[in-house]
Every structure is written in structure tokens, then in C-alpha cells.
Design a protein around this motif. Structure first.
Motif, mmCIF file in Angstrom:
data_model
loop_
_atom_site.group_PDB
_atom_site.id
_atom_site.type_symbol
_atom_site.label_atom_id
_atom_site.label_comp_id
_atom_site.label_asym_id
_atom_site.label_seq_id
_atom_site.Cartn_x
_atom_site.Cartn_y
_atom_site.Cartn_z
ATOM 1 N N GLU A 188 0.811 -1.218 0.000
ATOM 2 C CA GLU A 188 0.000 0.000 0.000
ATOM 3 C C GLU A 188 0.846 1.271 0.000
ATOM 4 O OE1 GLU A 188 -3.065 -0.097 -0.483
ATOM 5 O OE2 GLU A 188 -3.738 -2.083 0.148
ATOM 6 N N ALA A 189 2.086 1.180 0.471
ATOM 7 C CA ALA A 189 3.004 2.318 0.517
ATOM 8 C C ALA A 189 4.373 1.761 0.866
ATOM 9 C CB ALA A 189 2.548 3.350 1.554
ATOM 10 N N GLU A 190 5.370 2.633 0.973
ATOM 11 C CA GLU A 190 6.700 2.174 1.358
ATOM 12 C C GLU A 190 6.631 1.471 2.714
ATOM 13 O OE1 GLU A 190 9.237 5.564 1.409
ATOM 14 O OE2 GLU A 190 9.472 5.630 -0.771
ATOM 15 N N ASP A 191 7.061 0.206 2.748
ATOM 16 C CA ASP A 191 7.107 -0.597 3.974
ATOM 17 C C ASP A 191 5.732 -0.843 4.587
ATOM 18 O OD1 ASP A 191 9.899 -0.890 3.920
ATOM 19 O OD2 ASP A 191 10.183 1.036 4.928
ATOM 20 N N VAL A 192 4.657 -0.686 3.827
ATOM 21 C CA VAL A 192 3.300 -0.930 4.327
ATOM 22 C C VAL A 192 2.611 -1.944 3.428
ATOM 23 C CG1 VAL A 192 1.027 0.050 4.841
ATOM 24 C CG2 VAL A 192 3.095 1.378 5.328
ATOM 25 N N VAL A 193 2.050 -2.980 4.037
ATOM 26 C CA VAL A 193 1.212 -3.917 3.290
ATOM 27 C C VAL A 193 -0.148 -3.994 3.963
ATOM 28 C CG1 VAL A 193 3.132 -5.343 2.470
ATOM 29 C CG2 VAL A 193 1.975 -5.939 4.617
ATOM 30 N N SER A 194 -1.172 -4.252 3.170
ATOM 31 C CA SER A 194 -2.478 -4.583 3.726
ATOM 32 C C SER A 194 -2.669 -6.089 3.619
ATOM 33 C CB SER A 194 -3.608 -3.851 2.987
ATOM 34 O OG SER A 194 -3.692 -4.275 1.637
ATOM 35 N N TYR B 92 -3.613 14.713 6.895
ATOM 36 C CA TYR B 92 -2.886 13.453 6.804
ATOM 37 C C TYR B 92 -1.398 13.781 6.701
ATOM 38 C CZ TYR B 92 -2.157 8.588 5.188
ATOM 39 O OH TYR B 92 -1.764 7.278 5.060
ATOM 40 N N THR B 93 -0.621 13.350 7.689
ATOM 41 C CA THR B 93 0.796 13.696 7.745
ATOM 42 C C THR B 93 1.663 12.451 7.641
ATOM 43 O OG1 THR B 93 1.060 13.509 10.150
ATOM 44 C CG2 THR B 93 0.177 15.579 9.303
ATOM 45 N N GLY B 94 2.921 12.667 7.255
ATOM 46 C CA GLY B 94 3.890 11.584 7.171
ATOM 47 C C GLY B 94 5.212 12.093 6.649
ATOM 48 N N ARG B 95 6.171 11.175 6.535
ATOM 49 C CA ARG B 95 7.501 11.581 6.084
ATOM 50 C C ARG B 95 7.478 12.051 4.636
ATOM 51 N NH1 ARG B 95 8.232 6.539 7.783
ATOM 52 N NH2 ARG B 95 8.984 5.920 5.714
ATOM 53 N N THR B 96 6.900 11.225 3.766
ATOM 54 C CA THR B 96 6.802 11.529 2.340
ATOM 55 C C THR B 96 5.453 11.031 1.847
ATOM 56 O OG1 THR B 96 7.733 9.398 1.642
ATOM 57 C CG2 THR B 96 9.302 11.196 2.073
ATOM 58 N N ARG B 97 5.056 11.484 0.673
ATOM 59 C CA ARG B 97 3.795 10.984 0.103
ATOM 60 C C ARG B 97 3.889 9.486 -0.182
ATOM 61 N NH1 ARG B 97 0.139 15.041 -1.624
ATOM 62 N NH2 ARG B 97 -1.004 13.436 -2.793
ATOM 63 N N ALA B 98 5.072 9.017 -0.546
ATOM 64 C CA ALA B 98 5.232 7.596 -0.855
ATOM 65 C C ALA B 98 5.058 6.720 0.370
ATOM 66 C CB ALA B 98 6.599 7.345 -1.483
ATOM 67 N N SER B 99 5.165 7.309 1.563
ATOM 68 C CA SER B 99 5.036 6.527 2.795
ATOM 69 C C SER B 99 3.602 6.471 3.306
ATOM 70 C CB SER B 99 5.944 7.111 3.885
ATOM 71 O OG SER B 99 5.446 8.357 4.336
ATOM 72 N N PRO C 119 -0.139 5.290 3.157
ATOM 73 C CA PRO C 119 -1.052 4.323 2.524
ATOM 74 C C PRO C 119 -2.450 4.892 2.332
ATOM 75 C CG PRO C 119 -0.762 3.800 4.843
ATOM 76 C CD PRO C 119 0.168 4.947 4.554
ATOM 77 N N PHE C 120 -3.156 4.339 1.368
ATOM 78 C CA PHE C 120 -4.586 4.581 1.110
ATOM 79 C C PHE C 120 -4.901 6.003 0.638
ATOM 80 C CE2 PHE C 120 -4.669 1.370 4.691
ATOM 81 C CZ PHE C 120 -4.803 0.283 3.847
ATOM 82 N N LEU C 121 -3.930 6.699 0.085
ATOM 83 C CA LEU C 121 -4.226 8.031 -0.464
ATOM 84 C C LEU C 121 -5.300 7.947 -1.536
ATOM 85 C CD1 LEU C 121 -0.707 9.727 -0.763
ATOM 86 C CD2 LEU C 121 -2.622 10.483 0.665
ATOM 87 N N ASP C 122 -5.283 6.858 -2.315
ATOM 88 C CA ASP C 122 -6.239 6.730 -3.415
ATOM 89 C C ASP C 122 -7.631 6.331 -2.942
ATOM 90 O OD1 ASP C 122 -5.374 4.244 -2.574
ATOM 91 O OD2 ASP C 122 -5.490 3.332 -4.566
ATOM 92 N N GLU C 123 -7.794 5.993 -1.654
ATOM 93 C CA GLU C 123 -9.105 5.589 -1.145
ATOM 94 C C GLU C 123 -9.829 6.710 -0.407
ATOM 95 O OE1 GLU C 123 -9.513 1.980 0.995
ATOM 96 O OE2 GLU C 123 -8.027 0.899 -0.205
#
Length: 345
Positions: free
Chosen positions: A58-64, A181-188, A190-194
């Protein structure tokens, strides 16, 4: 023999059946005075056996991970904010927020960020493949989503997992809502498309720097329900910035730091050891140094996995039920006034 009617034309009651009825009623009254015989009460096993039906990055180092019931039956219902207590194939027990669709009774979805420096739970989840079987308890809700006309959602990284179903529910209800929605980078993230179309602000550290409490909360108005999930520093910034007129609800995905604690000692009766707990560590962490297999899950004092019998001494931060039962949650409770406590470990 025919019983003649009384003066009002009603048939007189047969003396024989009057006597029988009196004896019967007397027996029933005597029985009612006795202690009722209760059937044996057996605990209900609410353990779910789940099989992995899908794994997706779902993102860098993230799986669903999607789970279905091993026997194919419908899964128990859940609401936004619910989590599962998952026992992984290794025996590790961890809590993961449900982030799928509550209307889907066939599958549960969780999402996990891989933490190589953690205690192994997230790494193991990333090795799961379709067909693997886990067990779980739940769903349980320690982060309930309450009805409101206005919402502010604040999610940090993987903290989007309990927030995502809430945002979708608020959108379906026609409520006034916005999400930061915050985080290190957009690639990190998950679920931006949802995320549903609405007032969504994505703020990343590489583009905007670390946010302040004002950046996170803004000018939130009175009567707004604020739901926040993310790293401890972000939660503390939000807590310090939310005005009194707003209702704050938050959930950590890591234990809070120990602040203002006093050192104390724990005697582990069954193990025959004594553990010194420093002022800045929890009893659970200190005990795990000598007993790595001690059971725990949330490390925040609400799941009850680490509840342990207290044999001597007094513990603080105990609920009335735990105090009456002579137990404590070793992830958050400490010996009162920095004394000594004896546990059944």
C-alpha cells in the motif's frame, strides 16, 4: 355424580379436584423455596480462525492483509475504530486496526508498517502469504466513532488505519469533515487513493517540515469532534492545541512514554527473581528483560492481555475491578509510592 350449581347458576367446583389443585400448588411453593439447580456455565470461545486471502503493498514498507474465516462463514460485525487481537503463527499477539469496509462480512483488512527495529510482529506480518492461518479475538472497539455534525481527523502515517473508515462513515452521513494526513513523504502514506473527495490536506515532512500543534489543528471550532491517531509527539501536539470546546478522541499505536514515574522493585514469586524498575521504564519492559515470554499486546492499559495477579503490595493506576480482583496491568501500573510489589510470575 352431577355437581349442582350455586345460587348464581355457576357450577360448583368438584371437591376432589379442589383438593388435588391445593396439593399441587403446595408442592410448587415448596419447590420455589429451594435453591434452583443451574446448568453448568461454560465460557464461550470467541476465537476466530482466519486465513489470509490477500496481501497487497500500500506504501513504502506498508502492506495490507485481508483475512477470511477458515470455514467460510460470515465474520462478526464491526464499526469504525475497531481492532483485532491477532495471534500470529509464531505465537506473537498484536493489535491491528480494521481499515476495510464494515459492510463487508466476508473479509477483514488490516495494514501494517514494517518496523525492522521493532519486536518482530510487523516483520512477521510482512511474511504472511495467502493460505496462512492466524487466530484472533474481536473485533473490539477502544476508539469508538461517535456521531457529530463536524469532524476534524488527524492521521500520522500508519495512523490512517482506524481513521480511514471513520472518514468514509462521516462522508456517507453527510457530516462536515476535514482530514489532515501527515507523514515523512507521500510515498510513505497508505490509502491516499481511497480517501473520499472532500477537504483533505496532505502534509509531508519532506515538503513542509515537522508540523506544529497549530498546523495540525488549525482553527477548530467548538463542538467539533477531533479524532487523532499517530506517533506520540503528534498526539501530544494535538492535545495541547485542541480548545476546550472541542471533543478530542485519540489512539496511540505505540505506548506512551513513562513520565514522572518513581523507581520500584518487583518480586516475581514463581520465577524467584527480583526486578528493579527504573523511573523511566514500565514494569512490563523490565519484566521482559528476564521473562521474554510474558504475554502483552497493546501496552497502553486497555486490552487486558498483561493483567497479572498481585500477591503483595499495592499498585497504582488500577481500575476498581482490578483492585478488587487483586491484579494489575503491568504495562501501565506501578507500585504505589515507589514501593515493592510481588507478582504471580
Amino acid at each position: 355424580m352431577t355437581i349442582p350449581p350455586d345460587l348464581r347458576g355457576r357450577r360448583r367446583r368438584d371437591p376432589f379436584w379442589v383438593a388435588v389443585n391445593a396439593v399441587y400448588n403446595g408442592v410448587q411453593r415448596v419447590r420455589g423455596l429451594r435453591e434452583p439447580v443451574l446448568p453448568d456455565v461454560r465460557p464461550v470461545d470467541r476465537t476466530l480462525r482466519l486465513t489470509v486471502v490477500g496481501v497487497r503493498p500500500e506504501a513504502e514498507d506498508v502492506v495490507s492483509v485481508r483475512f477470511g474465516a477458515v470455514d467460510g462463514r460470515l465474520l462478526p460485525r464491526w464499526q469504525p475504530g475497531c481492532h483485532l487481537d491477532v495471534t500470529l503463527p509464531s505465537g506473537r499477539r498484536r493489535q491491528y486496526s480494521l481499515c476495510g469496509d464494515p459492510a463487508d462480512r466476508r473479509t477483514y483488512r488490516i495494514a501494517v508498517r514494517r518496523l525492522p527495529g521493532g519486536d518482530g510482529g510487523s516483520v512477521e506480518v510482512h511474511t504472511l502469504r495467502p493460505g496462512a492461518v492466524v487466530t484472533s479475538q474481536g473485533p473490539r472497539n477502544a476508539f469508538p466513532f461517535l456521531a457529530s455534525e463536524r469532524y476534524l481527523f488527524v492521521a500520522g502515517g500508519i495512523g490512517i488505519t482506524p481513521i480511514l473508515p471513520m472518514v468514509k462513515a462521516a462522508d456517507r452521513a453527510g457530516a462536515d469533515w476535514r482530514l489532515l494526513y501527515t507523514g515523512r513523504t507521500r510515498a510513505s502514506l497508505p490509502f491516499l487513493d481511497e480517501l473520499p473527495a472532500g477537504l483533505v490536506t496532505v502534509r509531508t515532512d519532506d515538503e513542509h517540515g515537522l508540523p506544529s500543534g497549530t498546523d495540525l489543528v488549525g482553527d477548530v471550532g467548538d463542538g467539533t469532534a477531533v479524532y487523532c491517531c499517530g506517533p506520540a509527539p503528534m498526539i501530544e501536539s494535538v492535545r495541547a492545541s485542541v480548545p476546550e470546546g472541542a471533543a478530542l478522541h485519540f489512539e496511540r499505536f505505540a505506548p506512551p512514554p513513562v513520565i514522572g514515574g518513581e523507581p520500584f522493585e518487583i518480586e516475581l514469586r514463581r520465577s524467584g527473581r527480583t526486578v528493579a524498575v527504573p523511573a523511566d521504564r514500565s514494569a512490563l519492559d523490565a519484566i521482559r528483560d528476564v521473562l521474554p515470554g510474558v504475554a502483552y499486546s497493546c501496552r497502553q492499559g486497555f486490552c487486558g492481555t498483561c493483567r497479572t495477579a498481585v500477591l503483595a503490595g499495592e499498585a497504582d493506576l488500577c481500575s476498581p475491578a482490578d483492585r478488587d480482583a487483586g491484579s494489575m496491568l503491568i504495562c501501565v501500573s506501578r507500585a504505589s509510592a515507589g514501593g515493592r510489589i510481588t507478582l504471580d510470575l
